[in-house]
Design a protein around this motif. Structure first.
Motif, PDB file in Angstrom:
ATOM      1  N   PRO A 192      44.829  33.584  31.310  1.00 56.09           N
ATOM      2  CA  PRO A 192      45.787  34.548  30.750  1.00 56.09           C
ATOM      3  C   PRO A 192      45.693  35.881  31.480  1.00 56.09           C
ATOM      4  CG  PRO A 192      44.652  33.379  28.998  1.00 56.09           C
ATOM      5  CD  PRO A 192      43.962  33.000  30.284  1.00 56.09           C
ATOM      6  N   ARG A 193      46.848  36.512  31.679  1.00 57.87           N
ATOM      7  CA  ARG A 193      46.859  37.730  32.484  1.00 57.87           C
ATOM      8  C   ARG A 193      46.018  38.853  31.870  1.00 57.87           C
ATOM      9  NH1 ARG A 193      51.190  38.187  34.565  1.00 57.87           N
ATOM     10  NH2 ARG A 193      52.180  36.290  33.786  1.00 57.87           N
ATOM     11  N   ALA A 194      45.803  38.799  30.575  1.00 55.24           N
ATOM     12  CA  ALA A 194      44.983  39.830  29.936  1.00 55.24           C
ATOM     13  C   ALA A 194      43.545  39.785  30.429  1.00 55.24           C
ATOM     14  CB  ALA A 194      45.017  39.668  28.416  1.00 55.24           C
ATOM     15  N   THR A 195      43.125  38.640  30.992  1.00 55.02           N
ATOM     16  CA  THR A 195      41.760  38.522  31.500  1.00 55.02           C
ATOM     17  C   THR A 195      41.627  39.018  32.931  1.00 55.02           C
ATOM     18  OG1 THR A 195      42.056  36.276  32.372  1.00 55.02           O
ATOM     19  CG2 THR A 195      41.468  36.482  30.039  1.00 55.02           C
ATOM     20  N   LEU A 196      42.738  39.367  33.562  1.00 60.01           N
ATOM     21  CA  LEU A 196      42.723  39.846  34.948  1.00 60.01           C
ATOM     22  C   LEU A 196      42.685  41.368  34.938  1.00 60.01           C
ATOM     23  CD1 LEU A 196      45.441  37.448  36.393  1.00 60.01           C
ATOM     24  CD2 LEU A 196      42.960  37.129  36.392  1.00 60.01           C
ATOM     25  N   PRO A 230      42.482  44.906  36.674  1.00 61.12           N
ATOM     26  CA  PRO A 230      42.673  45.557  37.980  1.00 61.12           C
ATOM     27  C   PRO A 230      41.431  46.271  38.499  1.00 61.12           C
ATOM     28  CG  PRO A 230      44.553  45.968  36.556  1.00 61.12           C
ATOM     29  CD  PRO A 230      43.507  45.312  35.707  1.00 61.12           C
ATOM     30  N   TYR A 231      40.489  46.638  37.596  1.00 65.55           N
ATOM     31  CA  TYR A 231      39.266  47.306  38.033  1.00 65.55           C
ATOM     32  C   TYR A 231      38.327  46.343  38.759  1.00 65.55           C
ATOM     33  CZ  TYR A 231      39.990  51.684  35.484  1.00 65.55           C
ATOM     34  OH  TYR A 231      40.472  52.890  35.055  1.00 65.55           O
ATOM     35  N   THR A 232      38.299  45.094  38.299  1.00 67.22           N
ATOM     36  CA  THR A 232      37.276  44.161  38.785  1.00 67.22           C
ATOM     37  C   THR A 232      37.835  43.001  39.596  1.00 67.22           C
ATOM     38  OG1 THR A 232      37.402  42.898  36.707  1.00 67.22           O
ATOM     39  CG2 THR A 232      35.796  44.699  36.820  1.00 67.22           C
ATOM     40  N   ILE A 233      39.152  42.884  39.695  1.00 65.07           N
ATOM     41  CA  ILE A 233      39.755  41.753  40.399  1.00 65.07           C
ATOM     42  C   ILE A 233      39.286  41.741  41.854  1.00 65.07           C
ATOM     43  CG2 ILE A 233      41.840  42.962  41.145  1.00 65.07           C
ATOM     44  CD1 ILE A 233      41.823  39.431  39.707  1.00 65.07           C
ATOM     45  N   GLN A 234      38.996  40.562  42.367  1.00 64.82           N
ATOM     46  CA  GLN A 234      38.555  40.410  43.749  1.00 64.82           C
ATOM     47  C   GLN A 234      39.695  39.872  44.607  1.00 64.82           C
ATOM     48  OE1 GLN A 234      35.418  41.349  44.952  1.00 64.82           O
ATOM     49  NE2 GLN A 234      35.333  42.260  42.901  1.00 64.82           N
ATOM     50  N   GLY A 235      39.949  40.493  45.732  1.00 59.50           N
ATOM     51  CA  GLY A 235      41.012  40.048  46.615  1.00 59.50           C
ATOM     52  C   GLY A 235      40.498  39.076  47.672  1.00 59.50           C
ATOM     53  N   GLU A 236      41.422  38.366  48.305  1.00 61.47           N
ATOM     54  CA  GLU A 236      41.107  37.469  49.403  1.00 61.47           C
ATOM     55  C   GLU A 236      42.017  37.812  50.575  1.00 61.47           C
ATOM     56  OE1 GLU A 236      39.758  33.295  47.308  1.00 61.47           O
ATOM     57  OE2 GLU A 236      41.907  33.682  47.536  1.00 61.47           O
TER      58      GLU A 236
END
Length: 514
Positions: A396-400, A402-408
């Protein structure tokens, strides 16, 4: 960031060629007609989604931006413009500095001794709070040069788009984020994400490269000569006129309608002053039968060796199709491969691609591969003697956060996909995970399964990649914060954004940024 409620103006001008001096004159005259003078930190954002031999018509041309930069300088009062810069984040997770180079933008900027270049993924990221109704989340990040811009200029490319029908001013805002933040909500909620991004900053001036437009697709569009430069001072009104030029009702383009409904500008022609040396009717004649995007993936692959099946996204998305995610990415992927390998369709073996929660049969025959694409892919059934159970991995998007998301980045994606493909050797089915699974990953999958020419082997971006990584390492070692939170360094607090306030807006008002 508050919308500008003043009556909007759009100017349609004729321009035969990519002549910087002619474009300079048109831009200067447009700024004069709109009563605009650049000032302070002036930032120009082109559309540089991708560039190179097979992407000639995907991006805003450097000659166009050169004319814009010269026109801005012509209109600036002496001493009033403290900085003039060009900034962007390209697509497909490749380094933006590579696309600056491949497009010719880098060489052009170097000729302009007083112009800076910003690769947005290399800049500190600034938190922008959201408080408006129906927002997807409470805050987003955007690059510091965007947040601190005093005079923001949006210079998109006039193109179709497989996810959002068209990509004009509003849609170009995807380039206001680095990869790890850009791909959050780049799914069934893409149109809402684009509408939310409008709160970051509004352009004082827009000028779209419609000299040679792009039909049908985003990355490998079909060139269509329109010989137009369209300018404006309100993004919604601007997009409305661009839509009407190609015979599209702007109210039917979800992200444009949403931005309008949130108060960012008018769509009705009765509320827009249209002027210039080309009438709207004449522009419409030039763009007659313009091919747009938004084709369901099942239809897109009809008659090819690929059969597509699109089930519904998770119930929480309240839609029956994910326009902003994996299905559109595979359409772009196959078109890229067709550019690199003319025999793509003949070489491609019979295969099946499945998206979303699909509950029907798969018309599978022995020897064919089935690829389940995306976290929300779900299917249960038999493929010959093999029982296949594909579980929904959607988060669910609520678990994503923006502070901790990791990019690839593009290398990360290639390594991950290579591992998945290797593990699936000899198996009937395989699954690509991600939300969304990017164009780059789906290109790699199709290359592997079809024995096609590999675009990554012709990519000469190693220098740009190492330059990008080196710069980020230098910033970390030098103590430069990658994330900056709160108001601007000028001490301006973030305003309430539920009720748009009058007056022009810039990123400086709201915060200290595939």
């Amino acid at each position: 960031m508050q919308p500008n409620p003043n009556r909007a103006r759009v100017i349609i001008r004729h321009c035969d060629e990519y002549d910087p001096q002619r474009i300079r004159q048109i831009i200067k005259e447009g700024l004069e007609e709109l009563g605009l003078r650049p000032h302070g930190r002036t930032l120009v954002k082109p559309n540089l989604v991708m560039a190179g031999e097979h992407f000639e018509d995907a991006h805003t041309r450097p000659e166009f931006i050169e004319g814009v930069l010269l026109g801005l300088q012509d209109r600036a009062e002496p001493g009033k413009m403290s900085e003039l810069a060009v900034g962007e984040r390209c697509g497909i997770t490749v380094p933006t500095r590579y696309v600056f180079e491949q497009s010719g933008m880098e060489a052009m900027i170097k000729r302009q001794s007083n112009v800076k270049r910003y690769c947005f993924e290399e800049e500190p990221q600034v938190e922008i709070p959201y408080t408006h109704k129906d927002r997807l989340r409470d805050y987003v990040f955007t690059p510091e040069p965007v947040a601190k811009a005093d005079f923001f200029v949006n210079c998109p490319k006039f193109k179709a788009h497989p996810w959002t029908t068209v990509t004009f001013g509003n849609k170009a805002y995807i380039g206001l984020q680095d990869d790890r933040h850009r791909l959050i909500d780049h799914d069934a909620k893409l149109d809402e994400k684009i509408a939310d991004l409008q709160y970051i900053i509004q352009p004082q001036f827009l000028a779209i490269d419609a000299i040679i437009a792009g039909e049908g697709r985003m990355l490998t569009p079909i060139p269509r000569r329109l010989n137009l430069i369209i300018m404006g001072d309100n993004q919604c009104a601007f997009d409305s006129v661009c839509c009407r030029i190609i015979g599209i009702d702007p109210f039917d383009v979800a992200h444009i309608r949403m931005a309008h409904e949130r108060g960012f500008g008018p769509l009705a022609l009765s509320a827009i002053d249209v002027s210039g040396d080309v009438t709207l009717e004449s522009a419409q004649e030039r763009a007659h039968n313009f091919k747009v995007g938004l084709i369901r993936v099942e239809k897109y692959f009809e008659g090819s060796h690929i059969t597509a099946y699109a089930g519904s996204p998770p119930k929480s998305e309240n839609t029956d199709y994910c326009w902003g995610g994996c299905p559109g990415a595979i359409e772009e992927a196959i078109e890229i491969l067709r550019k690199y390998d003319a025999e793509t369709d003949d070489k491609m073996p019979r295969m099946h691609v499945v998206f979303g929660s699909y509950q029907g049969d798969i018309d599978w025959h022995p020897g064919e591969r089935v690829v389940f694409i995306g976290d929300c892919a779900k299917w249960s059934g038999q493929l010959g003697d093999e029982k296949v159970e594909i579980d929904d991995l959607y988060r669910p998007r609520a678990t994503l956060d923006p502070y901790t998301i990791q990019g690839e980045d593009v290398v990360d994606k290639m390594v991950k996909t290579t591992k998945i493909l290797k593990q699936a050797e000899g198996k009937t089915s395989l699954r690509l995970v991600g939300c969304p699974v990017s164009v780059a990953e789906q290109v790699q999958m199709l290359v592997h399964l079809g024995g096609l020419k590999d675009p990554s082997k012709s990519w000469d971006g190693a220098k740009a990649y190492m330059g990008w990584k080196g710069r980020m390492l230098w910033k970390r070692l030098g103590g430069k914060k990658y994330q900056v939170h709160g108001p601007t360094e000028r001490g301006e607090a973030a305003p309430e954004m539920d009720k748009p306030a009058p007056g022009p807006t810039t990123g400086a008002t709201v915060g200290a940024a595939e």
